[in-house]
Write a protein that holds these residues in place. Sequence first.
Motif, PDB file in Angstrom:
ATOM      1  N   SER B  34       0.829  -1.213   0.000  1.00  0.00           N
ATOM      2  CA  SER B  34       0.000   0.000   0.000  1.00  0.00           C
ATOM      3  C   SER B  34       0.862   1.261   0.000  1.00  0.00           C
ATOM      4  N   MET B  35       2.090   1.164   0.533  1.00  0.00           N
ATOM      5  CA  MET B  35       2.995   2.320   0.446  1.00  0.00           C
ATOM      6  C   MET B  35       3.422   2.560  -0.995  1.00  0.00           C
ATOM      7  N   LEU B  40       2.673   5.986  -5.754  1.00  0.00           N
ATOM      8  CA  LEU B  40       2.330   6.104  -7.168  1.00  0.00           C
ATOM      9  C   LEU B  40       1.093   6.975  -7.382  1.00  0.00           C
ATOM     10  N   THR B  41       0.084   6.789  -6.538  1.00  0.00           N
ATOM     11  CA  THR B  41      -1.195   7.450  -6.786  1.00  0.00           C
ATOM     12  C   THR B  41      -1.461   8.673  -5.920  1.00  0.00           C
ATOM     13  N   LYS B  42      -0.834   8.735  -4.755  1.00  0.00           N
ATOM     14  CA  LYS B  42      -1.071   9.801  -3.760  1.00  0.00           C
ATOM     15  C   LYS B  42      -2.539   9.843  -3.310  1.00  0.00           C
ATOM     16  N   GLU B  43      -3.245   8.720  -3.397  1.00  0.00           N
ATOM     17  CA  GLU B  43      -4.656   8.697  -3.009  1.00  0.00           C
ATOM     18  C   GLU B  43      -4.804   8.427  -1.515  1.00  0.00           C
ATOM     19  N   ARG B  44      -5.790   9.133  -0.905  1.00  0.00           N
ATOM     20  CA  ARG B  44      -5.964   9.041   0.539  1.00  0.00           C
ATOM     21  C   ARG B  44      -6.317   7.627   1.014  1.00  0.00           C
ATOM     22  N   LYS B  45      -7.077   6.895   0.169  1.00  0.00           N
ATOM     23  CA  LYS B  45      -7.496   5.540   0.589  1.00  0.00           C
ATOM     24  C   LYS B  45      -6.272   4.663   0.869  1.00  0.00           C
ATOM     25  N   PHE B  46      -5.188   4.858   0.119  1.00  0.00           N
ATOM     26  CA  PHE B  46      -3.982   4.068   0.356  1.00  0.00           C
ATOM     27  C   PHE B  46      -3.235   4.538   1.609  1.00  0.00           C
ATOM     28  N   LEU B  47      -3.402   5.843   1.911  1.00  0.00           N
ATOM     29  CA  LEU B  47      -2.795   6.367   3.143  1.00  0.00           C
ATOM     30  C   LEU B  47      -3.469   5.704   4.350  1.00  0.00           C
ATOM     31  N   PHE B  49      -5.072   2.928   4.387  1.00  0.00           N
ATOM     32  CA  PHE B  49      -4.762   1.500   4.342  1.00  0.00           C
ATOM     33  C   PHE B  49      -3.370   1.229   4.929  1.00  0.00           C
ATOM     34  N   THR B  50      -2.420   2.106   4.563  1.00  0.00           N
ATOM     35  CA  THR B  50      -1.052   1.953   5.085  1.00  0.00           C
ATOM     36  C   THR B  50      -1.046   2.124   6.601  1.00  0.00           C
ATOM     37  N   ILE B  51      -1.715   3.185   7.081  1.00  0.00           N
ATOM     38  CA  ILE B  51      -1.742   3.433   8.537  1.00  0.00           C
ATOM     39  C   ILE B  51      -2.460   2.278   9.244  1.00  0.00           C
ATOM     40  N   ALA B  52      -3.582   1.812   8.640  1.00  0.00           N
ATOM     41  CA  ALA B  52      -4.367   0.731   9.262  1.00  0.00           C
ATOM     42  C   ALA B  52      -3.502  -0.503   9.501  1.00  0.00           C
ATOM     43  N   PHE B  53      -2.774  -0.926   8.487  1.00  0.00           N
ATOM     44  CA  PHE B  53      -1.984  -2.149   8.639  1.00  0.00           C
ATOM     45  C   PHE B  53      -0.695  -1.926   9.426  1.00  0.00           C
ATOM     46  N   THR B  54      -0.188  -0.665   9.425  1.00  0.00           N
ATOM     47  CA  THR B  54       0.973  -0.371  10.276  1.00  0.00           C
ATOM     48  C   THR B  54       0.546  -0.520  11.737  1.00  0.00           C
ATOM     49  N   LEU B  55      -0.632   0.030  12.061  1.00  0.00           N
ATOM     50  CA  LEU B  55      -1.131  -0.072  13.440  1.00  0.00           C
ATOM     51  C   LEU B  55      -1.437  -1.521  13.813  1.00  0.00           C
ATOM     52  N   THR B  56      -2.054  -2.254  12.876  1.00  0.00           N
ATOM     53  CA  THR B  56      -2.351  -3.669  13.147  1.00  0.00           C
ATOM     54  C   THR B  56      -1.049  -4.432  13.419  1.00  0.00           C
ATOM     55  N   GLY B  57      -0.048  -4.179  12.576  1.00  0.00           N
ATOM     56  CA  GLY B  57       1.247  -4.834  12.750  1.00  0.00           C
ATOM     57  C   GLY B  57       1.898  -4.458  14.068  1.00  0.00           C
ATOM     58  N   MET B  58       1.846  -3.158  14.411  1.00  0.00           N
ATOM     59  CA  MET B  58       2.426  -2.700  15.680  1.00  0.00           C
ATOM     60  C   MET B  58       1.734  -3.371  16.859  1.00  0.00           C
ATOM     61  N   VAL B 113     -12.988   2.270   7.141  1.00  0.00           N
ATOM     62  CA  VAL B 113     -13.140   3.549   6.438  1.00  0.00           C
ATOM     63  C   VAL B 113     -12.650   3.426   4.992  1.00  0.00           C
ATOM     64  N   SER B 114     -11.484   2.789   4.793  1.00  0.00           N
ATOM     65  CA  SER B 114     -10.955   2.727   3.423  1.00  0.00           C
ATOM     66  C   SER B 114     -11.701   1.708   2.564  1.00  0.00           C
TER      67      SER B 114
END
Lengths: 89, 225
Positions: B34-35, B40-47, B49-58, B113-114
């Motif tokens: 997702s990063m 590539l796209t600078k779309e918020r949905k990927f932002l 998504f990235t934060i969601a899985f970073t938090l899940t991983g943490m 949300v995403s």
Amino acid sequence: MNRRNRLEIIHDMLRVTNDLGGKILPTHLLYKSNLSHERMKGYIEELKQKQLLMEMTEKDKIFFAITEQGRRFLMQYKQLTEFAEAFGL
Amino acid sequence: MVAVVVHGPPWFFLLDAALAFFGLAAAMVIVLLSMKALNLTKERKFLYFTIAFTLTGMGLFVRSVTNVIVFLIIPYVDKVMSSGLRDFRGTFFFVGYGLFIVCSIIGYVLLAVSTMKIREPRITILLTVLVLLLLGLSSSYFFAYYLTAITLLGFITFHVCKNCLERKSKSAFLVFFSFLLQFVAHIAFVLESVHPMFYYFGSIALLGGYGVLLTALANVLVGRR
């Protein structure tokens, strides 16, 4: 029909170039990418600047050819589209 | 001193730590993908998504480390040196699991949300605040966490199910099946109070969920639909 975003237009331009053996005449690119002449010129400049597409001359004819970086972009785009589609994003 | 009130048998928590690392691997692959998409796209949905899985991983990492400290390191050190560390087990457990719950619940909110394509940032903030208030004010934070996670996972599973029916691709099916297993696992964790077997069942379902998710990602990476 959905309006294409910037990235989709870039992808379409590179894809048609790649599908036609890696090089394309400017008139064909204009026709196949479904853009106005002015907009296409802008995109061509951007693609050349980013080294995704390059201009070449063969038998006094100008062509646009996809670069290695352009091919990598196409692969990466395909992968990311599949990723987004898998999650329904 | 805070007492350790464990949900599930203590020996199982070490296996749970290994399981969390497996989930962490899946989360990290998704973060990388997702990063790439975000760059590539600078779309918020990927932002999101990235934060969601970073938090899940943490969250999974903290949970795993907490389990190892509380159920392996502290009992061992205490046995060898009689350090009195045992008195702090409850505090470690409370802080570790508290962090895990906060990270993963915000992760689930952002994931919902995403996937549900909520574009308004104010709704995202509202949902996050409401969920955190619900957890913070609950007298049983484990129970509140599982019920909130079930609700959010239910919505996410419904969305990925719809997506799977529309796309009819292997990757979309695997993503749906993975979330379905995670949803079922959380229901089983709540039912653990009825019978301890549900805890094992939940852990196996969760492991399966992470495994299927990794398979879906491998599919995407090798370009198989």
